[in-house]
Scaffold this active site. Structure first.
Site, PDB file in Angstrom:
ATOM      1  N   CYS A  33      42.329 -22.001   8.380  1.00 33.46           N
ATOM      2  CA  CYS A  33      42.550 -20.764   9.024  1.00 33.46           C
ATOM      3  C   CYS A  33      44.169 -20.913   8.889  1.00 33.46           C
ATOM      4  CB  CYS A  33      42.168 -19.679   9.965  1.00 33.46           C
ATOM      5  SG  CYS A  33      42.768 -20.379  11.470  1.00 33.46           S
ATOM      6  N   ASP A  35      46.029 -22.635  11.441  1.00 35.71           N
ATOM      7  CA  ASP A  35      45.870 -22.255  12.989  1.00 35.71           C
ATOM      8  C   ASP A  35      46.093 -23.474  13.296  1.00 35.71           C
ATOM      9  OD1 ASP A  35      45.835 -19.511  12.922  1.00 35.71           O
ATOM     10  OD2 ASP A  35      44.028 -19.257  14.329  1.00 35.71           O
ATOM     11  N   CYS A  58      45.066 -17.553  16.387  1.00 33.03           N
ATOM     12  CA  CYS A  58      43.962 -16.292  16.224  1.00 33.03           C
ATOM     13  C   CYS A  58      44.051 -15.807  17.973  1.00 33.03           C
ATOM     14  CB  CYS A  58      42.885 -16.174  15.797  1.00 33.03           C
ATOM     15  SG  CYS A  58      41.798 -17.553  16.693  1.00 33.03           S
ATOM     16  N   CYS A 102      36.916 -21.415  15.562  1.00 32.32           N
ATOM     17  CA  CYS A 102      38.175 -21.866  16.763  1.00 32.32           C
ATOM     18  C   CYS A 102      38.395 -22.343  17.662  1.00 32.32           C
ATOM     19  CB  CYS A 102      39.078 -20.211  16.798  1.00 32.32           C
ATOM     20  SG  CYS A 102      38.239 -18.500  15.169  1.00 32.32           S
TER      21      CYS A 102
HETATM   22 FE1  FES Z   1      42.879 -19.474  13.445  1.00 31.21          FE
HETATM   23 FE2  FES Z   1      40.348 -18.699  15.148  1.00 31.21          FE
HETATM   24  S1  FES Z   1      40.990 -17.907  13.010  1.00 31.21           S
HETATM   25  S2  FES Z   1      41.753 -20.718  14.790  1.00 31.21           S
END
Ligand code: FES
Length: 123
Positions: A33, A35, A58, A102
């Site tokens: 993602c 992140d 997120c 995540c």
């Molecule tokens: Fe990226 Fe949760 S969607 S860490």
């Protein structure tokens, strides 16, 4: 879909920020993602005296970051190294299956920060 604990740590995250004189910093990114999570440690005598985090991610990533800081505060490095991604998710009362990835960020960033501390110490 999220437990009350997850919502609590997401809306009111603990230990957010940076430690200017941190002696261990770990950063990991989630390839799925994009992140990113960074964890700052202040370690004295192999005990985690302070821990803070910055997460660009997120809600589940923020909640797990917050939880991991609570779990490791005051712990020895050995105890902190035993904290797994699973343990962080369990401490939050679980995460939806689609969000389990995540939680990988939290313990991984913690372990990276501990590794960084140990490397800096030359141990
Ligand atoms: Fe990226 Fe949760 S969607 S860490």
């Amino acid at each position: 879909m999220y437990t009350e604990k997850v919502m609590d740590h997401f809306t009111n995250p603990r230990n957010v920020g940076e430690i200017s004189d941190a002696n261990g910093v770990g950063e990991v990114g989630n390839a799925k993602c994009g992140d990113i999570m960074r964890i700052y440690l202040k370690v004295e005598d192999d005990i985690i005296k302070d821990v803070k985090f910055k997460t660009f991610g997120c809600g589940a990533a923020i909640a797990t970051s917050s939880m991991v800081t609570e779990l490791v505060m005051g712990k020895t490095l050995d105890e902190a190294l035993e904290i797994s991604n699973q343990a962080v998710a369990e401490a939050l009362g679980g995460l939806p299956p689609a969000k389990m990835h995540c939680s990988n960020l939290a313990a991984d960033a913690l372990h990276e920060a501990i590794k960084d501390y140990i490397e800096k110490k030359g141990k």
